[in-house]
Scaffold this active site. Structure first.
Site, mmCIF file in Angstrom:
data_model
loop_
_atom_site.group_PDB
_atom_site.id
_atom_site.type_symbol
_atom_site.label_atom_id
_atom_site.label_comp_id
_atom_site.label_asym_id
_atom_site.label_seq_id
_atom_site.Cartn_x
_atom_site.Cartn_y
_atom_site.Cartn_z
ATOM 1 N N LYS A 118 -20.861 -47.386 -33.791
ATOM 2 C CA LYS A 118 -20.928 -46.468 -34.940
ATOM 3 C C LYS A 118 -22.331 -45.920 -35.153
ATOM 4 C CE LYS A 118 -16.901 -47.878 -35.027
ATOM 5 N NZ LYS A 118 -16.042 -47.162 -34.088
ATOM 6 N N GLU A 202 -25.568 -48.559 -45.295
ATOM 7 C CA GLU A 202 -25.241 -47.171 -45.593
ATOM 8 C C GLU A 202 -25.046 -47.019 -47.097
ATOM 9 O OE1 GLU A 202 -22.652 -44.842 -42.525
ATOM 10 O OE2 GLU A 202 -21.326 -45.443 -44.147
ATOM 11 N N HIS A 237 -7.249 -51.333 -46.272
ATOM 12 C CA HIS A 237 -7.538 -50.643 -45.011
ATOM 13 C C HIS A 237 -6.324 -50.422 -44.127
ATOM 14 C CE1 HIS A 237 -11.675 -50.575 -46.028
ATOM 15 N NE2 HIS A 237 -11.712 -51.879 -46.170
ATOM 16 N N ARG A 294 -8.408 -42.434 -29.618
ATOM 17 C CA ARG A 294 -7.016 -42.710 -29.236
ATOM 18 C C ARG A 294 -6.083 -41.709 -29.926
ATOM 19 N NH1 ARG A 294 -8.430 -46.106 -33.533
ATOM 20 N NH2 ARG A 294 -7.124 -45.691 -35.353
HETATM 21 C C1 MV4 Z 1 -17.165 -46.111 -46.387
HETATM 22 C C2 MV4 Z 1 -16.652 -46.010 -47.685
HETATM 23 C C3 MV4 Z 1 -17.534 -45.759 -48.706
HETATM 24 N N1 MV4 Z 1 -18.845 -45.606 -48.448
HETATM 25 N N2 MV4 Z 1 -18.492 -45.930 -46.174
HETATM 26 C C4 MV4 Z 1 -13.060 -47.338 -44.256
HETATM 27 C C5 MV4 Z 1 -12.635 -47.118 -42.860
HETATM 28 C C6 MV4 Z 1 -13.893 -47.047 -42.083
HETATM 29 N N3 MV4 Z 1 -13.784 -46.092 -41.045
HETATM 30 C C7 MV4 Z 1 -14.950 -46.693 -43.067
HETATM 31 N N4 MV4 Z 1 -14.346 -46.810 -44.372
HETATM 32 C C8 MV4 Z 1 -15.052 -46.529 -45.488
HETATM 33 N N5 MV4 Z 1 -16.389 -46.355 -45.327
HETATM 34 C C9 MV4 Z 1 -19.291 -45.678 -47.193
HETATM 35 N N6 MV4 Z 1 -20.579 -45.525 -46.954
HETATM 36 C C10 MV4 Z 1 -15.285 -46.158 -47.857
HETATM 37 C C11 MV4 Z 1 -14.487 -46.414 -46.766
HETATM 38 C C12 MV4 Z 1 -13.098 -46.533 -47.034
HETATM 39 C C13 MV4 Z 1 -12.611 -47.574 -47.811
HETATM 40 C C14 MV4 Z 1 -13.458 -48.535 -48.317
HETATM 41 C C15 MV4 Z 1 -12.974 -49.531 -49.115
HETATM 42 C C16 MV4 Z 1 -11.603 -49.595 -49.397
HETATM 43 C C17 MV4 Z 1 -10.755 -48.683 -48.863
HETATM 44 C C18 MV4 Z 1 -11.253 -47.650 -48.066
HETATM 45 C C19 MV4 Z 1 -10.374 -46.713 -47.552
HETATM 46 C C20 MV4 Z 1 -10.873 -45.692 -46.804
HETATM 47 C C21 MV4 Z 1 -12.234 -45.612 -46.549
#
Ligand code: MV4
Length: 502
Positions: A118, A202, A237, A294
């Site tokens: 990432k 982040e 998630h 994917r």
């Molecule tokens: C985040 C975020 C908030 N702030 N990054 C979730 C999947 C992964 N690809 C990255 N994700 C997230 N990254 C920052 N800086 C929120 C998510 C996020 C999420 C976080 C907590 C609970 C549910 C979530 C659902 C989608 C994305």
């Protein structure tokens, strides 16, 4: 260009069936692989040929690279499609497949390796002016450095594993006094989950929407995007409802995000299908998160609104063909929603439910698509993901798609196991969803199992037993040549054949 003659699908369930259908339409042979638990699975029966690869645990079968590659050689398959999950994003597997002179239907192993990290992906995004969230450019492992960086970013912050993805192993930190403990935990979790303890920090976005762009790239440097999917409705998630298009993107924002996704894919020399994930904040600012290398679970909503078969396109691209359409030839037609039906008890904290599907009848009719891997009488194996089916509704507008989805959810008949259908119905009925004003916290904010209409379990069980009895009676009658519903349908078939014999 090298024509593929036979594809081994290194997966199971609905996605294995999904890929084989496209292969069959292209006149390509199909090989299923299966574990002990999947001996009677539908993907095995649907394939032209099938080969046993090992014991039920995924590590002994669907995750075993050597067994899958030797199965492909033995069956003389000239390509492997990994589906999603299992080995689909494993760059080592992609390399081994290539080294065995078999076509891997997906991106190059180099692109997969690069995007699997990432931090490396964010660095490329930054270089090409794709917006990213403020954060550390490198992995952090010392508390003094972490404190300095987190202070500069501003709390709350999120600690993420560099080798992670999909939200696994993320930790929010509200203030400096919580940093040390969370850094240590995040590093050890990353080490045990991904074999790499690298973590980065982040800026935390409190109420984001999760929006991703589908891209297709060919081996000649052409990349196009197929618009967005809105994936904000999830629980822990695990995505539950996805839709395309998103109700919050303007044509301008869609164009900007699409261009960013294409830029990023081109910068990585990306070929095949891929998904660029973004977060959208309350002010509709978007930030690149990661790229998934994917075909995704939720790809059908994109297929419905564009009319493009993504699995077929993946095969065309893997054969070395050029993309057959330009960006300006792709248009959004209507609105599509996907509901993932899991074998989980929504009234009992979404505990996975296993057992036998006593009744299983899928909805049909206008605007309804079901991608599933089960039928009545089958056991749900405990070894794999608990997703039973994907129900997709497509209609002219978002409101009509919601109506179609709600009707289809009501028409779905499943007994013997609990499913997330009641939760999906709850979402379709909720004003936050119907108005489009929701974020990734929808489920925590609005859902509790008390809000579900409790169905009468005893009544349902009686109905299931009655149905099972009626079914076995029909079979009995048929073997004894007694008139029954079954005989009527045979008569109908015969009549049809006589009248339209061609
Ligand atoms: C985040 C975020 C908030 N702030 N990054 C979730 C999947 C992964 N690809 C990255 N994700 C997230 N990254 C920052 N800086 C929120 C998510 C996020 C999420 C976080 C907590 C609970 C549910 C979530 C659902 C989608 C994305």
């Amino acid at each position: 260009m090298k024509r593929i003659k036979k594809i081994l699908v290194a997966n199971r369930g609905e996605i294995a069936l999904r890929i084989m259908r496209s292969a069959k339409e292209m006149g390509i042979g199909t090989v299923a692989v299966y574990s002990q638990a999947d001996r009677n699975a539908l993907h095995v029966r649907y394939a032209d040929e099938a080969i046993f690869i090992g014991d039920s645990p995924a590590s002994e079968s669907y995750l075993n690279m050597e067994k899958i590659i030797s199965a492909a050689k033995r069956m003389k398959a000239d390509a492997i499609h990994p589906g999603y999950g299992f080995l689909s994003e494993n760059s080592v597997f992609a390399k081994k497949v290539k080294d065995a002179r078999i076509i891997f239907i997906g991106p190059s192993s180099d692109a997969m390796e690069l995007l699997g990290n990432k931090l490396a992906a964010k660095a490329i995004a930054k270089k090409y002016n794709v917006p990213i969230l403020p954060g550390t450019a490198k992995a952090v492992n010392k508390i003094d450095e972490a404190k300095k960086q987190a202070k500069a970013i501003g709390y709350p912050v999120l600690i993420k594993a560099a080798a992670g993805g999909g939200g696994k192993g993320m930790r929010t930190v509200e203030s400096e006094k919580m940093l040390e403990e969370n850094l240590a935990r995040a590093m050890s979790e990353a080490k045990s989950a991904f074999g790499d303890e690298s973590v980065f920090i982040e800026k935390y976005i409190a109420s984001p929407r999760h929006i991703e762009i589908q891209i297709l790239g060919d081996a000649h440097g052409n990349v196009i995007h197929l618009f967005e999917r809105e994936c904000s409705i999830q629980r822990r998630h695990q995505k539950v409802i996805e839709e395309a298009p998103s109700s919050v993107l303007t044509p301008l924002l869609r164009e900007k995000m699409g261009t960013c996704a294409v830029t990023l894919a081109k910068a990585c020399g990306y070929s095949n299908a891929g998904t660029v994930e973004f977060l959208l904040d309350e002010k509709n600012n978007f930030y690149f998160l990661e790229m998934n290398t994917r075909l995704q679970v939720e790809h059908p909503v994109t297929e419905m609104i564009t009319g493009i078969d993504l699995a077929k396109e993946q095969i065309h691209i893997a054969q070395g063909e050029k993309l057959s359409f330009r960006q300006d030839e792709i248009k959004i037609r209507g609105h599509a929603i996907e509901a993932r039906i899991y074998a989980e008890d929504a009234t009992n904290n979404f505990l996975p439910d296993t057992g036998t599907l006593i009744q299983y009848k899928t909805p049909r009719g206008n605007g309804v698509r079901v991608d599933d891997g089960y039928e009545a009488g089958m056991e749900i194996p405990v070894y794999y993901d608990s997703m039973l089916a994907k129900l997709i509704a497509h209609s002219s507008t978002r409101s009509n798609a919601i109506t179609a989805m709600h009707r289809a959810l009501n028409d779905y008949i499943i007994s013997g196991i609990e499913t997330t259908i009641p939760f999906c119905r709850f979402v379709m009925e909720h004003p936050a969803f119907t108005s489009g004003k929701f974020d990734t916290h929808f489920a925590e904010k609005y859902f509790s199992h008390e809000k579900l209409q409790r169905h009468n379990k005893a009544e349902e069980e009686i109905a299931a037993i009655a149905a099972a009895l009626a079914f076995s009676e029909t079979q009995q009658n048929e073997t004894n040549n007694i008139s029954s519903a079954g005989t009527v349908s045979k008569w109908r078939n015969r009549k049809y054949n006589e009248e339209f014999d061609f």
